[in-house]
Write a protein that holds these residues in place. Structure first.
Motif, mmCIF file in Angstrom:
data_model
loop_
_atom_site.group_PDB
_atom_site.id
_atom_site.type_symbol
_atom_site.label_atom_id
_atom_site.label_comp_id
_atom_site.label_asym_id
_atom_site.label_seq_id
_atom_site.Cartn_x
_atom_site.Cartn_y
_atom_site.Cartn_z
ATOM 1 N N SER A 163 2.302 8.643 -14.863
ATOM 2 C CA SER A 163 3.446 8.428 -13.989
ATOM 3 C C SER A 163 3.983 7.018 -14.216
ATOM 4 O O SER A 163 3.331 6.194 -14.866
ATOM 5 C CB SER A 163 3.076 8.639 -12.518
ATOM 6 N N ARG A 164 5.177 6.760 -13.683
ATOM 7 C CA ARG A 164 5.807 5.462 -13.872
ATOM 8 C C ARG A 164 6.423 4.964 -12.575
ATOM 9 O O ARG A 164 6.759 5.747 -11.681
ATOM 10 C CB ARG A 164 6.885 5.536 -14.954
ATOM 11 N N ASP A 165 6.568 3.638 -12.484
ATOM 12 C CA ASP A 165 7.265 2.972 -11.395
ATOM 13 C C ASP A 165 8.314 2.082 -12.049
ATOM 14 O O ASP A 165 7.988 1.008 -12.568
ATOM 15 C CB ASP A 165 6.305 2.164 -10.533
ATOM 16 N N LYS A 217 8.702 -1.638 -10.952
ATOM 17 C CA LYS A 217 7.605 -2.529 -11.317
ATOM 18 C C LYS A 217 7.354 -2.597 -12.821
ATOM 19 O O LYS A 217 6.481 -3.358 -13.256
ATOM 20 C CB LYS A 217 6.318 -2.094 -10.618
#
Length: 124
Positions: free
Chosen positions: A71-73, A76
């Motif tokens: 997954s990614r943010d 950030k």
């Protein structure tokens, strides 16, 4: 330059879970992918998982599909790897990696930037 810093590695018993994180700093690009490779002692570095920042297409190696989730943010500039139901064959140094531009291509020769790695050890 882009710097990639991994965290979250450690020692875990078989059947347990770990979550790896990789934070990117420095220059960023609107079209890129981030993800993970791993290298066990005496073996070649192999693809694990990757995700595109735009479109969120994902890649998983057959050996981790159904157990690992990437997954990614975006805010950030961080990518995560949730690893569940770990086995001793998952023991390796896990390397964060980034590729700039193009379609999702998670081969070793396609990588532009590498982290220094974090060790995951799974005991039986």
């Amino acid at each position: 330059q882009v710097q990639l810093v991994e965290s979250g590695g450690g020692l875990v018993q078989a059947g347990g879970s770990l979550r790896l994180s990789c934070a990117a700093s420095g220059r960023t690009f609107s079209s890129y992918s981030m993800g993970w490779f791993r290298q066990a002692p005496g073996k070649e570095r192999e693809s694990v998982a990757a995700i595109r920042w735009i479109g969120a297409s994902t890649y998983y190696a057959d050996s981790v599909k159904g157990r690992f989730t990437i997954s990614r943010d975006n805010a950030k500039n961080t990518v995560y790897l949730q690893m569940n139901n770990l086995t001793p064959e998952d023991t390796a140094v896990y390397y964060c990696a980034a590729r700039i531009g193009g379609d999702l291509n998670w081969g070793y020769s396609a990588i532009n930037y590498w982290g220094k790695g974090t060790l995951v050890t799974v005991s039986s």
